[in-house]
Each structure stands twice: as C-alpha cells, then as structure tokens.
Write a protein that holds these residues in place. Structure first.
Motif, PDB file in Angstrom:
ATOM      1  N   PRO A   1      -3.157   5.158   3.766  1.00 38.67           N
ATOM      2  CA  PRO A   1      -3.642   6.236   2.907  1.00 38.67           C
ATOM      3  C   PRO A   1      -4.592   7.169   3.655  1.00 38.67           C
ATOM      4  O   PRO A   1      -5.208   6.787   4.639  1.00 38.67           O
TER       5      PRO A   1
ATOM      6  N   SER B   1     -14.433   1.640  -0.903  1.00 43.64           N
ATOM      7  CA  SER B   1     -13.120   1.649  -0.263  1.00 43.64           C
ATOM      8  C   SER B   1     -12.482   3.028  -0.342  1.00 43.64           C
ATOM      9  O   SER B   1     -12.791   3.809  -1.236  1.00 43.64           O
ATOM     10  N   LEU B   2     -11.560   3.255   0.576  1.00 41.41           N
ATOM     11  CA  LEU B   2     -10.961   4.592   0.671  1.00 41.41           C
ATOM     12  C   LEU B   2      -9.912   4.821  -0.402  1.00 41.41           C
ATOM     13  O   LEU B   2      -9.845   5.874  -1.013  1.00 41.41           O
ATOM     14  N   CYS B   3      -9.047   3.847  -0.629  1.00 42.03           N
ATOM     15  CA  CYS B   3      -7.953   4.120  -1.565  1.00 42.03           C
ATOM     16  C   CYS B   3      -7.971   3.132  -2.717  1.00 42.03           C
ATOM     17  O   CYS B   3      -8.782   2.218  -2.780  1.00 42.03           O
TER      18      CYS B   3
ATOM     19  N   CYS C   1     -12.594  -2.674   2.577  1.00 40.26           N
ATOM     20  CA  CYS C   1     -11.422  -3.348   2.064  1.00 40.26           C
ATOM     21  C   CYS C   1     -10.944  -4.409   3.047  1.00 40.26           C
ATOM     22  O   CYS C   1     -10.690  -5.550   2.672  1.00 40.26           O
ATOM     23  N   ARG C   2     -10.850  -4.054   4.320  1.00 38.39           N
ATOM     24  CA  ARG C   2     -10.311  -4.999   5.297  1.00 38.39           C
ATOM     25  C   ARG C   2     -11.170  -6.256   5.391  1.00 38.39           C
ATOM     26  O   ARG C   2     -10.675  -7.372   5.353  1.00 38.39           O
TER      27      ARG C   2
ATOM     28  N   SER D   1      -3.945  -5.272   2.469  1.00 37.45           N
ATOM     29  CA  SER D   1      -4.872  -4.232   2.921  1.00 37.45           C
ATOM     30  C   SER D   1      -4.322  -3.616   4.200  1.00 37.45           C
ATOM     31  O   SER D   1      -3.887  -4.323   5.103  1.00 37.45           O
ATOM     32  N   CYS D   2      -4.330  -2.291   4.274  1.00 37.11           N
ATOM     33  CA  CYS D   2      -3.735  -1.662   5.446  1.00 37.11           C
ATOM     34  C   CYS D   2      -4.668  -1.729   6.632  1.00 37.11           C
ATOM     35  O   CYS D   2      -4.293  -1.409   7.752  1.00 37.11           O
ATOM     36  N   GLY D   3      -5.918  -2.092   6.390  1.00 35.28           N
ATOM     37  CA  GLY D   3      -6.839  -2.292   7.498  1.00 35.28           C
ATOM     38  C   GLY D   3      -7.550  -1.052   7.973  1.00 35.28           C
ATOM     39  O   GLY D   3      -8.290  -1.089   8.938  1.00 35.28           O
ATOM     40  N   LYS D   4      -7.350   0.056   7.260  1.00 42.13           N
ATOM     41  CA  LYS D   4      -7.922   1.301   7.760  1.00 42.13           C
ATOM     42  C   LYS D   4      -9.431   1.370   7.549  1.00 42.13           C
ATOM     43  O   LYS D   4     -10.151   1.880   8.394  1.00 42.13           O
ATOM     44  N   CYS D   5      -9.902   0.875   6.395  1.00 45.84           N
ATOM     45  CA  CYS D   5     -11.349   0.990   6.185  1.00 45.84           C
ATOM     46  C   CYS D   5     -11.989  -0.389   6.021  1.00 45.84           C
ATOM     47  O   CYS D   5     -11.404  -1.318   5.478  1.00 45.84           O
TER      48      CYS D   5
ATOM     49  N   LEU E   1      -6.248   0.670  -3.477  1.00 47.60           N
ATOM     50  CA  LEU E   1      -6.061  -0.757  -3.258  1.00 47.60           C
ATOM     51  C   LEU E   1      -7.408  -1.455  -3.155  1.00 47.60           C
ATOM     52  O   LEU E   1      -7.696  -2.418  -3.864  1.00 47.60           O
ATOM     53  N   GLY E   2      -8.256  -0.944  -2.288  1.00 44.29           N
ATOM     54  CA  GLY E   2      -9.575  -1.546  -2.124  1.00 44.29           C
ATOM     55  C   GLY E   2     -10.442  -1.350  -3.353  1.00 44.29           C
ATOM     56  O   GLY E   2     -11.148  -2.265  -3.788  1.00 44.29           O
TER      57      GLY E   2
ATOM     58  N   VAL F   1       0.821  -1.198   0.000  1.00 41.57           N
ATOM     59  CA  VAL F   1       0.000   0.000   0.000  1.00 41.57           C
ATOM     60  C   VAL F   1       0.864   1.260   0.000  1.00 41.57           C
ATOM     61  O   VAL F   1       0.412   2.337  -0.375  1.00 41.57           O
TER      62      VAL F   1
HETATM   63  S1  SF4 Z   1      -8.891   0.592   0.741  1.00 42.35           S
HETATM   64 FE1  SF4 Z   1      -6.877   1.467   1.100  1.00 42.35          FE
HETATM   65  S2  SF4 Z   1      -7.171   2.621   2.996  1.00 42.35           S
HETATM   66 FE2  SF4 Z   1      -8.850   1.194   2.906  1.00 42.35          FE
HETATM   67  S3  SF4 Z   1      -8.121  -0.614   4.043  1.00 42.35           S
HETATM   68 FE3  SF4 Z   1      -7.706  -0.948   1.876  1.00 42.35          FE
HETATM   69  S4  SF4 Z   1      -5.597  -0.291   1.680  1.00 42.35           S
HETATM   70 FE4  SF4 Z   1      -6.329   0.618   3.577  1.00 42.35          FE
END
Ligand code: SF4
Ligand code: FMN
Ligand code: SF4
Ligand code: FES
Ligand code: FES
Lengths: 183, 574
Positions: free
Chosen positions: B309, B507-509, B469-470, B462-466, B511-512, B291
């Motif tokens: 992100p 998703s926020l970014c 996606c998580r 996944s960074c796990g923030k949202c 990646l998701g 990410v």
């Molecule tokens: S969509 Fe982006 S910000 Fe959200 S959990 Fe996935 S990697 Fe993280």
C-alpha cells in the motif's frame, strides 16, 4: 541475488524470445510475453505462466523473465517472493493443502495439520524428503460450508477429520508408482 | 448487436427453455461439487438418456443455490408447477428423481428441502437473483433473465451524470468493507480530469471465511461485467480490470469466457450495443497476498509490482492506475448496479434501513446447522440470521459469539443478538460489516484463541512496509500465544492493550489499523476469559492446553500481591 545478468546478457531483446535450451515449456512463457507485448506491467502474469509450466520458479526462470522484461533480477525476485502463490522450491509429487480460514479453524482444522505433522514429519510449506508429498495451508478456499476443507492434488474435499485425511493420503501414497519425473 | 437484437435473443432463449417439459438445475459450485455433485449430474444425464427424454428434459449446471452444507442440491422446474429443491442428492436419488418426479409422479420425499422454511423465506435475493437459476457459462441464459438490458437502457436513455445521480439516490454503499457511498465515488471519478480512466472490480476477497464474491463471479459472471460496463460509462472509462484471487481459478476462467462471449456479441468491446461507448475488460489474477485487497496495493499488483500500500490521499479516484483516475469497487457492489438501473433507485432504497440500503450477502459458516450463502435485507437481526436462517447451533451447543468482518472485524456476543445488521449498528458494537463473512461460534470456542488466530493471520499477511504493523503484529501475536499457553503475566495483558492502540493509530494502511480489532472486541466482551487464562491458568472453553509456566519478571512477592489483589488465587505462587 544482485541484478547480475540483466545488463550484460541482454543488450537487446531481438532474439524473438527463444530460450537457448530449446525447452518447449519456454514457448508458453514466450507466448504470454508476446501477448502482453513485453510490458513490464505483465510481470505477475508471466510468473503465473512460468510457474504453471515448470511447477515452481527456479532461479534460471526468474533470470529469463527478468531479461525478457528488461527488469532488474532483484525486482523480479522481490515480486516472486512477495506473493504466497509463487514457489521457489519444487513441489512434491502429491500435494495436500489444508484450509486454515476462519470457518475451518472453528471446525478444528489445526488438528488435521498436527496429524499430518505427526504422521509424515512435514510442517506446512514443506515436502517430505522422498519428494512424495507437499503439505501447505491456505487462507480460505471458499467452501466454508463444508469446513474443514482440504485439497488433495487439486480435488476439494470437505468435512474432513484427521483420520479421514490421513487414510486418504496413505492410500494415495501407497498406490502411487515410482513414476519418472513429470515433464 | 443493438437493443432490439438483445430483446430478440432474450425471447428466443425463453422460448427454447419453455420448449422443455422439465428442467433439472444442478448446482455445480465448488462446495456442491466437492460433496459429489459431478456424479449426481452424470446420473441425471444417464437416466435421461436411458429413457430417451433428451428432447423434453434439460439438465443445466448452475451456480450456487445457497444451502451449501446440504449439497449436492438439485432444483426441479416442471412446466406450470412451482420449483422444488432436493438436498443431499446421491446418484441413486438422482435416478429416482428422474424415474418418479420428472416422469410426472410424486417428488422423492426423503431428499426434498421445503422452500417455505425460513432459510429461504427470510432471504431477499437481489445480487444473487440469477445464481442457481442460470448456466453461468451461457450468455443467452443471462440475457433471457433480462441481462444487459440495464446497460442498454443506460447507454440510450441516460447521461453519465444521470447514472451517477441514480446510484447516489439509491443509497448503495460499498460492500468491500468500509461502506463508502458508491454513487459519490463514481461522481468523483467522473469529475476527475484525466486523459484515460479505469474501472477496477475488486474480487480479491482475502477475508478468510468469506466467499460471496467468488460465488457471484462463478455463478453469474455477466452480472459483474455488466455492472463494470455501466460504471465505465458513468465515469468515462474505456478499460476495466477485474482482479480475481489466485485461489479462485474457476471464477477467473468463467469470467474470461464471459468476457469473450460478450465481446463477440458486441456487449463489450467497441461501440457497445451500437452506441459510441467502448469498454474492454481484462482479468488479472492475484497471487495470494491478503493485503492486495487494499485498493492502493491492488493497483500496484495490477501493474505487476509488489502489492504494497501507499498512503492516501491522493485517492485512486484522483490518481490510480498509471496515475489516472481509477474507480475501485467490490464485486458485490458492482453486482447491485444492473438491478438499480433496471428497477430504479427508489425500489432499491425501499430495501434495508435508513442509512444502509439494499441487501447484503453473508457467508454463514461455523457452528450453525445450515451453512451456506445467504442474501438478506439490511437491518435483519443477528438472531434471525443465526437461528431462523441458519437453524441454530447444532449438537446442543449454545451461541457464544458471531464474528463479522474477518481479521478487521470483531466478535458480537449473545446479548446483542437482536441488533439489526447494518453498517452503523455493527460499528457501534466494535465490529464491522466487512465483506460478509459471518462465523458463528459456540461455547467450545476460546475467544483468546480466536484473537490469536486473527493476529497470526495479520502477522503473516503484513506486507512489512511499516514498522508498527510489521513488528506490532508479531509482538501482539507473541503476547496472545503466551496467554494461551499459560506463560503470561498480568503485565503482558497491559502491554497487549497498549500495543493495540499504538498499532491502530500509527499503521499506514487498513490492515495494520484494523489488526487489533479482534483483540479489542474480545477484550471488550470476554475479558474474563483473558483473566482466567492469566490468573487461574484455566481455559474456560477447554481449548488451550496451558502447559507452560509463567516467566516472572517481578520479584515473587510483588507478583503474589498482584495476584492476591484479584482474589482468585490466594497469594501463593508456584
Ligand atoms: S499497515 Fe499496511 S502498509 Fe503497513 S506493514 Fe501493515 S500491511 Fe503493510
Ligand atoms: C487489508 C485490506 C484488505 C482488503 N480486502 C478487500 C477485498 O478482499 N475485497 C474488497 O472488495 N475490498 C477489500 N478491501 C477494501 C478496498 O480497499 C476498497 O475499499 C474496496 O474495494 C472499495 O470497494 P467498495 O467501495 O465497493 O466497497 C480491503 C482493504 C484493506 C485495508
Ligand atoms: S529494509 Fe529489509 S525488507 Fe526493507 S528493503 Fe531493505 S532489506 Fe528489504
Ligand atoms: S475457511 Fe476454509 S474454506 Fe473458507
Ligand atoms: S454450492 Fe451448491 S448450494 Fe452452494
């Protein structure tokens, strides 16, 4: 894992960054700290240095880095656990990294991982109980032309099969003497 | 150093190189080294020393020459003759090359790789024009091939505004994935108000199966640095960072060295080439998180934090590193900058298609005869890449799909082999150009398994923030796993499709938002394979073992009816 020691144990950072244990490896960390003038932004660089010097990031190291940068330990811990590159557990004497990137996947790298699991009883990310071999997987080592690719003790090897990998590792583990611990 | 000194340096180095009767260029990039390149270089050196040829023959360790799967490769340059390329060189062959060819005799035929095969003739090297021809650890080699003259020209003859205008006119678009017009981005940063500004080169290259950026950084580091410096001048920045993936230690080391060499000669640092422009570059090493290639996460990581992100806007061009306007470009994008300034925007715009200008580097891998690094003009067809350049599918397999764009991309099936490769055409097929990984798959690849592979990647990364996606990637992975092990029901497929849309939209970014792409594109073109797994409990490619039994959530009678509706199983359920 609360921010236990930060506030109490480091009232000021005027001790020149010397670690009380006198372990010379802390000097390397201190050098990086100085190079970045103890800026908190340099946390990842400092952790890289620490891991290079010690092999992995023990709790003691994280506490030391947190104190030096005046960051809460929870912050340092949060960064250290976020990145795959940092390891909070000791690594084995030898390491075998199997690339699981797309090109290697298409050329059946999973079979190599399975054979390692069967032979040594270790999952990716684990070390054998005798501490001899750590197995890990990676996301593309950038040698996709030679897929499937593995890295044994830092040496990149291409066009592997489960058989070649196993025989390589067995030879390596057989010849390695019971050495005194590194460092 | 000023412009005249630069020209002097170039001339001296050219003369030095011409002083050798013969130059042997050995590929010293990772793939060639891991197939025995070091022993080959040693053998060449030994043989030359043994024959006391040191004064007339030079051995140079270079970056990647392209046909990596045929390594180790060696190029022989003899005065007044066209270059010749050797493949699969063994130490033994290396000694024979010196004995025979270097000494004025015939080339060693068995290892010769002709340079007039489509692998070479269909390529057009702009960004990689030095790669494989220079020693990446010597500044002089780069300067001798015209290096830093674009920077010198820009500093003397152009205003920052003119540099931006030139890049806009060239039509260069970002090579990091999204294809945003580079010149426009530069102009935004140039106009943004800020006490300080930054330039960031994105060398994170997290896409598995891609290694263009690594090769460029390793083979021609000064090219990237020069591009960054020109960008810094154009946007008004005095500090640059190049963020290199942790897995690429050689690239990081070479960049560090290149920066120091350039600073010593006044090509970076303060008052560059006797102008008023100051520009420093620092290397930042990533720590293994996909990410972190995303621009806001990358900035967080440069600032020593968790690479998570944040929502945009504000874009980095407005508020980036430490709140200041920041220009972020991919390493390959920056590799295009010096040639554009040197040869002009019109020359660059003359390559490629109407909306996608220039060339693109691809890491061609998977089931093709010759794998390696290629640079082709935009608009070339997939068929030309796979069958002409790559030499087709080995072992009698048939082409099934090409995967582009990594985990954010999709699979392109055989019926679209004649599609031109450019940003718009790939997007229309449900894939993307991405950063340039191009993985060829034959009929022994199961497309459901491929989708599962990418979903596992996104789930892990996944960074796990949202939440979408998580949790969504885990759910989707679980559904794909059930399909490949035989325990899925038709309802699961419907859930999977719903989840794809939900994760994409919420998703926020990036990646998701793009994680469902490999699923959607395989569903679009290979839906029959999904159905075969679920309804017939059969993997057409023979990859999945399908040893689990479906866990039925419906009454058996209803399930049987649903299956019968498909006609492939006659109403009986075990
Ligand atoms: S969509 Fe982006 S910000 Fe959200 S959990 Fe996935 S990697 Fe993280
Ligand atoms: C999850 C994710 C990963 C990314 N990884 C990379 C990468 O490895 N390298 C890169 O150059 N851009 C990557 N990008 C795109 C960057 O965010 C950014 O758009 C790009 O660096 C801009 O440069 P360009 O305009 O020159 O393409 C990624 C984006 C996302 C959403
Ligand atoms: S919700 Fe969980 S992951 Fe997020 S901050 Fe709290 S403890 Fe950490
Ligand atoms: S996918 Fe394994 S080296 Fe790139
Ligand atoms: S690594 Fe040697 S040709 Fe690519």
């Amino acid at each position: 894992m609360a921010a236990r020691p930060t506030a109490k144990r480091s009232p000021r950072r005027d001790d020149g960054g010397e670690h009380p244990s006198g372990d010379p490896r802390f000097k390397l960390i201190d050098r990086t700290l100085k190079r970045f003038q103890y800026q908190q932004d340099a946390l990842i660089e400092v952790l890289h240095t620490a891991q290079e010097a010690f092999g992995f990031l023990e709790e003691d190291l994280l506490i030391y880095v947190a104190r030096q940068l005046k960051l809460p330990l929870s912050w340092v811990y949060g960064v250290a656990t976020f990145y795959h590159f940092f390891s909070l557990k000791p690594q084995g004497e030898h390491t075998c990294i199997v690339c699981m990137g797309t090109a290697c996947y298409v050329k059946r790298a999973a079979e190599i991982v399975a054979s390692l699991q069967a032979e040594f009883g270790v999952e990716p990310g684990q070390t054998t109980p005798d501490g001899k071999l750590s197995v890990a997987t990676a996301r593309c080592l950038g040698s996709c032309g030679l897929a499937p690719v593995i890295v044994v003790d830092g040496e990149v090897l291409g066009r592997e099969t489960p058989e070649t990998t196993l025989s390589r590792l067995k030879a390596l583990l057989d010849t390695s003497q019971p050495e005194p611990m590194a460092g | 150093m000023n412009r005249a000194d630069l020209e002097n340096m170039a001339q001296r180095e050219q003369e030095r190189q011409q002083g050798f009767r013969c130059r042997l260029l050995c590929c010293a990039s990772t793939p060639c080294l891991s197939s025995g390149g070091t022993a080959v270089a040693d053998a060449l050196q030994d043989e030359i020393a043994r024959r006391e040829l040191n004064a007339e023959v030079q051995v140079v360790s270079t970056g990647c020459m392209g046909p990596c799967s045929r390594g180790p490769v060696v190029t022989v340059q003899r005065q007044g003759e066209p270059d010749l390329l050797y493949e699969n060189v063994t130490p033994d062959a290396a000694r024979r090359i010196v004995q025979q060819h270097v000494q004025g005799g015939e080339p060693v035929q068995e290892h010769l790789l002709p340079l007039d095969i489509p692998f070479f003739t269909k390529q057009h090297k702009v960004v990689l024009s030095n790669s494989g021809l220079i020693d990446p650890e010597r500044l002089e080699d780069y300067v001798a091939r015209g290096g830093y003259s674009a920077l010198a020209f820009a500093l003397r003859e152009m205003t920052p505004e003119e540099v931006c205008a030139e890049i806009i006119r060239s039509g260069l678009r970002g090579r990091g994935g999204a294809g945003y017009p580079t010149g426009l981005k530069w102009d935004l940063v140039r106009k943004a108000p800020g006490a300080r500004k930054f330039v960031v080169a994105n060398g994170d290259e997290g896409d598995p199966g891609a290694y263009m950026d690594r090769t460029l950084m390793e083979s021609d580091p000064h090219r990237v640095l020069e591009g960054m410096a020109i960008a810094g001048y154009a946007v008004g920045a005095e500090q640059g960072y190049i963020y290199v993936r942790g897995e690429y230690p050689i690239a990081a080391k070479r960049l560090e060295r290149a920066i120091r060499a350039a600073e010593r000669r006044g090509l970076l640092g303060s008052r560059i080439l006797d102008s008023n422009f100051n520009f420093r570059i620092d290397v930042r090493i990533g720590a293994g998180a996909f990410v972190c290639g995303e621009e806001t996460a990358l900035m967080a990581s440069i600032m020593g934090r968790r690479g998570q992100p944040v929502p945009r806007p504000p874009y980095p061009a407005q508020r980036g590193l430490w709140g200041m306007p920041t220009l972020i470009n991919n390493v390959e994008t920056l590799g295009n900058v010096a040639p554009i300034i040197t040869h002009g925007a019109d020359w660059f715009a003359g390559i490629g298609t109407e909306k996608s200008k220039g060339t693109k580097i691809f890491a061609l891998a998977g089931k093709v005869a010759t794998t390696g690094l290629i640079e082709v003009p935009m608009g070339i067809t997939l068929r030309e890449i796979v069958f002409d350049i790559g030499g087709g599918i080995p072992d009698g397999g048939t082409f099934k799909a090409a995967q582009t764009g990594g985990p954010s991309g999709g699979c392109i099936p055989a019926q679209f082999l004649d599609t031109p490769v450019d940003y718009e055409s790939l997007r229309a097929l449900g894939s993307i150009m991405g950063s340039g990984g191009l993985i060829v798959m034959d009929d022994r690849s199961c497309m459901v398994d491929v989708a599962k592979f990418f979903m596992e990647f996104c789930m892990d990364e996944s960074c796990g923030k949202c939440v979408p996606c998580r949790v969504g990637t885990v759910e989707m992975y679980e559904l794909l796993r059930r399909i490949t092990d035989g325990s899925a029901t038709p309802a699961d497929l419907a859930t999977l499709e719903e989840l794809c849309v939900m994760v994409q939209e919420t998703s926020l970014c990036g990646l998701g938002q793009s994680a469902p792409n490999p699923v959607l594109s395989t569903l679009r073109y290979f839906r029959d394979e999904y159905e075969a797994h679920i309804r017939e409990r059969r993997c057409p490619a023979g990859v999945c073992s399908l040893d689990q039994v479906p866990v039925l959530e419906w009454p058996d009678r209803l399930h049987a009816q649903a299956l019968a509706g498909n006609g492939s199983i006659s109403g009986e359920v075990n």
